[in-house]
Design a protein around this motif. Sequence first.
Motif, PDB file in Angstrom:
ATOM      1  N   GLN A  77       0.851  -1.180   0.000  1.00 40.64           N
ATOM      2  CA  GLN A  77       0.000   0.000   0.000  1.00 40.64           C
ATOM      3  C   GLN A  77       0.892   1.236   0.000  1.00 40.64           C
ATOM      4  OE1 GLN A  77      -3.403  -0.005  -0.205  1.00 40.64           O
ATOM      5  NE2 GLN A  77      -3.045  -2.171  -0.574  1.00 40.64           N
ATOM      6  N   THR A  78       0.597   2.154  -0.883  1.00 45.00           N
ATOM      7  CA  THR A  78       1.392   3.362  -0.950  1.00 45.00           C
ATOM      8  C   THR A  78       0.589   4.535  -0.429  1.00 45.00           C
ATOM      9  OG1 THR A  78       0.672   3.776  -3.199  1.00 45.00           O
ATOM     10  CG2 THR A  78       2.728   2.555  -2.924  1.00 45.00           C
ATOM     11  N   SER A  79       1.313   5.537   0.006  1.00 44.35           N
ATOM     12  CA  SER A  79       0.646   6.750   0.481  1.00 44.35           C
ATOM     13  C   SER A  79      -0.172   7.348  -0.650  1.00 44.35           C
ATOM     14  CB  SER A  79       1.696   7.754   0.948  1.00 44.35           C
ATOM     15  OG  SER A  79       2.434   7.222   2.019  1.00 44.35           O
ATOM     16  N   PRO A  80      -1.191   8.119  -0.318  1.00 34.05           N
ATOM     17  CA  PRO A  80      -1.973   8.766  -1.380  1.00 34.05           C
ATOM     18  C   PRO A  80      -1.078   9.631  -2.264  1.00 34.05           C
ATOM     19  CG  PRO A  80      -3.049   9.006   0.746  1.00 34.05           C
ATOM     20  CD  PRO A  80      -1.689   8.420   1.005  1.00 34.05           C
ATOM     21  N   GLY A  81      -1.450   9.758  -3.505  1.00 36.00           N
ATOM     22  CA  GLY A  81      -0.647  10.518  -4.455  1.00 36.00           C
ATOM     23  C   GLY A  81       0.306   9.596  -5.173  1.00 36.00           C
ATOM     24  N   GLY A  82       1.089  10.161  -6.019  1.00 38.23           N
ATOM     25  CA  GLY A  82       2.084   9.371  -6.727  1.00 38.23           C
ATOM     26  C   GLY A  82       1.513   8.488  -7.809  1.00 38.23           C
ATOM     27  N   GLU A  83       0.340   8.839  -8.334  1.00 35.71           N
ATOM     28  CA  GLU A  83      -0.268   7.999  -9.363  1.00 35.71           C
ATOM     29  C   GLU A  83       0.609   7.908 -10.609  1.00 35.71           C
ATOM     30  OE1 GLU A  83      -2.107  10.219  -7.574  1.00 35.71           O
ATOM     31  OE2 GLU A  83      -3.202   8.719  -6.436  1.00 35.71           O
ATOM     32  N   ASP A  84       1.287   9.027 -10.958  1.00 34.93           N
ATOM     33  CA  ASP A  84       2.185   9.000 -12.116  1.00 34.93           C
ATOM     34  C   ASP A  84       3.318   8.003 -11.900  1.00 34.93           C
ATOM     35  OD1 ASP A  84       0.662  10.969 -13.291  1.00 34.93           O
ATOM     36  OD2 ASP A  84       2.074  12.596 -12.879  1.00 34.93           O
ATOM     37  N   ILE A  85       3.850   7.998 -10.688  1.00 30.53           N
ATOM     38  CA  ILE A  85       4.948   7.079 -10.365  1.00 30.53           C
ATOM     39  C   ILE A  85       4.445   5.648 -10.389  1.00 30.53           C
ATOM     40  CG2 ILE A  85       6.669   6.417  -8.637  1.00 30.53           C
ATOM     41  CD1 ILE A  85       6.445   9.377  -7.606  1.00 30.53           C
ATOM     42  N   ARG A  86       3.289   5.426  -9.779  1.00 32.42           N
ATOM     43  CA  ARG A  86       2.707   4.082  -9.739  1.00 32.42           C
ATOM     44  C   ARG A  86       2.465   3.561 -11.159  1.00 32.42           C
ATOM     45  NH1 ARG A  86       0.457   4.189  -5.233  1.00 32.42           N
ATOM     46  NH2 ARG A  86      -0.922   5.926  -5.654  1.00 32.42           N
ATOM     47  N   ALA A  87       1.965   4.415 -12.046  1.00 32.32           N
ATOM     48  CA  ALA A  87       1.713   4.014 -13.437  1.00 32.32           C
ATOM     49  C   ALA A  87       3.028   3.714 -14.156  1.00 32.32           C
ATOM     50  CB  ALA A  87       0.936   5.105 -14.170  1.00 32.32           C
ATOM     51  N   ALA A  88       4.051   4.532 -13.919  1.00 34.94           N
ATOM     52  CA  ALA A  88       5.356   4.307 -14.559  1.00 34.94           C
ATOM     53  C   ALA A  88       5.967   2.989 -14.094  1.00 34.94           C
ATOM     54  CB  ALA A  88       6.301   5.471 -14.260  1.00 34.94           C
ATOM     55  N   VAL A  89       5.867   2.700 -12.804  1.00 32.11           N
ATOM     56  CA  VAL A  89       6.400   1.444 -12.257  1.00 32.11           C
ATOM     57  C   VAL A  89       5.629   0.267 -12.847  1.00 32.11           C
ATOM     58  CG1 VAL A  89       6.602   0.061 -10.140  1.00 32.11           C
ATOM     59  CG2 VAL A  89       7.368   2.453 -10.161  1.00 32.11           C
ATOM     60  N   SER A  90       4.334   0.409 -12.969  1.00 33.00           N
ATOM     61  CA  SER A  90       3.510  -0.665 -13.538  1.00 33.00           C
ATOM     62  C   SER A  90       3.893  -0.950 -14.987  1.00 33.00           C
ATOM     63  CB  SER A  90       2.035  -0.277 -13.437  1.00 33.00           C
ATOM     64  OG  SER A  90       1.224  -1.292 -13.959  1.00 33.00           O
ATOM     65  N   ARG A  91       4.120   0.106 -15.778  1.00 29.34           N
ATOM     66  CA  ARG A  91       4.537  -0.095 -17.180  1.00 29.34           C
ATOM     67  C   ARG A  91       5.891  -0.793 -17.246  1.00 29.34           C
ATOM     68  NH1 ARG A  91       2.255   5.076 -17.509  1.00 29.34           N
ATOM     69  NH2 ARG A  91       4.323   6.077 -17.348  1.00 29.34           N
ATOM     70  N   LEU A  92       6.810  -0.379 -16.389  1.00 30.10           N
ATOM     71  CA  LEU A  92       8.131  -1.009 -16.338  1.00 30.10           C
ATOM     72  C   LEU A  92       8.004  -2.492 -16.022  1.00 30.10           C
ATOM     73  CD1 LEU A  92      11.236  -1.223 -16.029  1.00 30.10           C
ATOM     74  CD2 LEU A  92      10.933  -0.365 -13.700  1.00 30.10           C
TER      75      LEU A  92
END
Length: 147
Positions: free
Chosen positions: A28-43
């Motif tokens: 579980q990640t802190s709220p926010g960081g959706e751009d980072i989460r999406a980039a990590v998912s693509r990677l």
Amino acid sequence: MATTDHLSQLVMTLESSLTMYLVDSGVQTSPGGEDIRAAVSRLVDEQRAIVARSAAILEEREVAPPRHAYPLSFTALHDVDLGHLLPRLIADLRRQAEGCAAIAAAASKRDAAASSLAEEAAASARRHGESLERLARRMPAPLPAQA
């Protein structure tokens, strides 16, 4: 080194990464960081595709794909603020790119498939590292510590 060792090394390099852990563990990640989460998912999607192709070649060669384990230190990442993890993720991707490039070079004369997949993995790590660096530059500066 046997030709399958290069593929096994590649699989281990990709599967034991911090980014793979973050996705696999469902941290579980802190709220926010959706751009980072999406980039990590693509990677991780790209890494999983390379791992699957590597594993298929290993199975064709009648070699069991290696099993991996994550470093114990990864388990300390509860309620992660992905913004704070960005420097570590970027550094890990740089190391991963270097490791994959080394595997590609070592395999280049004896195992074209391993060399090609490792080169692809190195390019992917560099590309995604650059993407995370752009995201890091857009992040607000951290707040100063309270006295």
